[in-house]
Design a protein around this motif. Structure first.
Motif, PDB file in Angstrom:
ATOM      1  N   ASP A  10      -1.567 -49.081 -40.228  1.00 55.17           N
ATOM      2  CA  ASP A  10      -1.977 -49.482 -41.579  1.00 55.17           C
ATOM      3  C   ASP A  10      -2.875 -50.714 -41.547  1.00 55.17           C
ATOM      4  O   ASP A  10      -2.993 -51.436 -42.543  1.00 55.17           O
ATOM      5  CB  ASP A  10      -0.740 -49.764 -42.436  1.00 55.17           C
ATOM      6  CG  ASP A  10       0.089 -48.516 -42.670  1.00 55.17           C
ATOM      7  OD1 ASP A  10      -0.513 -47.437 -42.880  1.00 55.17           O
ATOM      8  OD2 ASP A  10       1.332 -48.594 -42.638  1.00 55.17           O
ATOM      9  N   TRP A  17      -5.683 -53.506 -41.702  1.00 52.15           N
ATOM     10  CA  TRP A  17      -6.870 -53.791 -42.510  1.00 52.15           C
ATOM     11  C   TRP A  17      -7.988 -54.363 -41.644  1.00 52.15           C
ATOM     12  O   TRP A  17      -9.139 -54.408 -42.061  1.00 52.15           O
ATOM     13  CB  TRP A  17      -6.535 -54.774 -43.640  1.00 52.15           C
ATOM     14  CG  TRP A  17      -6.037 -56.122 -43.170  1.00 52.15           C
ATOM     15  CD1 TRP A  17      -4.749 -56.493 -42.943  1.00 52.15           C
ATOM     16  CD2 TRP A  17      -6.830 -57.282 -42.865  1.00 52.15           C
ATOM     17  NE1 TRP A  17      -4.681 -57.803 -42.509  1.00 52.15           N
ATOM     18  CE2 TRP A  17      -5.946 -58.312 -42.459  1.00 52.15           C
ATOM     19  CE3 TRP A  17      -8.197 -57.540 -42.899  1.00 52.15           C
ATOM     20  CZ2 TRP A  17      -6.393 -59.575 -42.092  1.00 52.15           C
ATOM     21  CZ3 TRP A  17      -8.645 -58.804 -42.537  1.00 52.15           C
ATOM     22  CH2 TRP A  17      -7.745 -59.801 -42.138  1.00 52.15           C
ATOM     23  N   ASN A  54      -6.447 -48.223 -44.607  1.00 49.79           N
ATOM     24  CA  ASN A  54      -6.539 -49.527 -45.269  1.00 49.79           C
ATOM     25  C   ASN A  54      -7.553 -50.463 -44.626  1.00 49.79           C
ATOM     26  O   ASN A  54      -7.585 -51.656 -44.925  1.00 49.79           O
ATOM     27  CB  ASN A  54      -5.156 -50.197 -45.262  1.00 49.79           C
ATOM     28  CG  ASN A  54      -4.121 -49.346 -45.980  1.00 49.79           C
ATOM     29  OD1 ASN A  54      -4.387 -48.809 -47.052  1.00 49.79           O
ATOM     30  ND2 ASN A  54      -2.942 -49.216 -45.394  1.00 49.79           N
TER      31      ASN A  54
END
Length: 225
Positions: free
Chosen positions: A55, A57, A149
């Motif tokens: 996940d 970023w 993400n």
């Protein structure tokens, strides 16, 4: 020792995120891998997979596994000089938890970040050829695209920069490499460049700790609230 070019489907067509342990796509690298397996049977000696948070970023794109680093341990930037600065910086900025002990079983985990090498197999003299870089982009691109993400990519060095620009659909003439240079890709993704955290760059002061941390300080602007 001779090598032949295999006839197989490119990984971009199969949707594979990681090459197989005996990936044959780059004959020179496959041959070098076999030499290392014979010389060091206890080492990882295989394409090194991405490491980090699915996940994430923030993605960090490196060059390739070091012979006695990731090629030995199986985890990016683990077991060589460059990894100390990288992982200590990630811990400082809250992108890693635990203690970096330069081995894959040290329990370190990345939070919000992932590390992906532009070339997955160790190249002789740490110098992949242009064709090898292009071939392995068939793994770099889907790895990046699989991160739902992702906001920003940090490229470590000119080769990682060039391959990442192409993986993100950009054009090199419009995105020139430079330390702390920032580029907005056609997808809206932001790419930030850094000099590679290699031993040579650190010893010659081409890259200092402060310069490296400045890259991740800038990346914090893209961190989700």
């Amino acid at each position: 020792m001779t090598s032949t070019t295999p006839t197989i489907d490119p990984p971009a067509r199969t949707g594979a995120l990681e090459p197989s342990r005996d990936c044959p796509l780059c004959p020179r690298l496959a041959e070098f891998r076999e030499v290392q397996r014979a010389a060091h049977p206890g080492w990882f000696n295989a394409p090194v997979p991405a490491f980090g948070d699915p996940d994430a970023w923030l993605a960090i794109v490196g060059l390739a596994p070091g012979l006695q680093g990731a090629n030995r341990t199986g985890r990016p930037f683990t077991g060589d000089f460059a990894g100390v600065l990288l992982y200590e910086t990630l811990i400082k900025f809250g992108l890693a938890e635990g203690e970096f002990l330069a081995r894959p079983d040290d329990g370190l985990r990345l939070t919000g970040a992932i590390i992906i090498n532009a070339v997955r197999c160790v190249p002789p003299q740490n110098k992949p050829t242009p064709l090898e870089i292009k071939t392995c982009r068939e793994y770099l691109t889907p790895n990046i695209e699989a991160l739902p993400n992702l906001k920003v990519v940090v490229a470590l060095g000119a080769i990682a920069h060039q391959s990442t620009v192409k993986a993100l659909g950009g054009r090199l003439p419009k995105a020139r490499f430079g330390h702390l240079a920032e580029h907005v890709m056609p997808s809206g993704m932001t790419l930030i460049d850094s000099y590679h955290c290699s031993r040579y760059n650190q010893n010659t002061r081409v890259l200092t700790t402060e310069m490296f941390e400045a890259v991740f300080e800038r990346a914090q602007a893209f961190r989700p609230a």
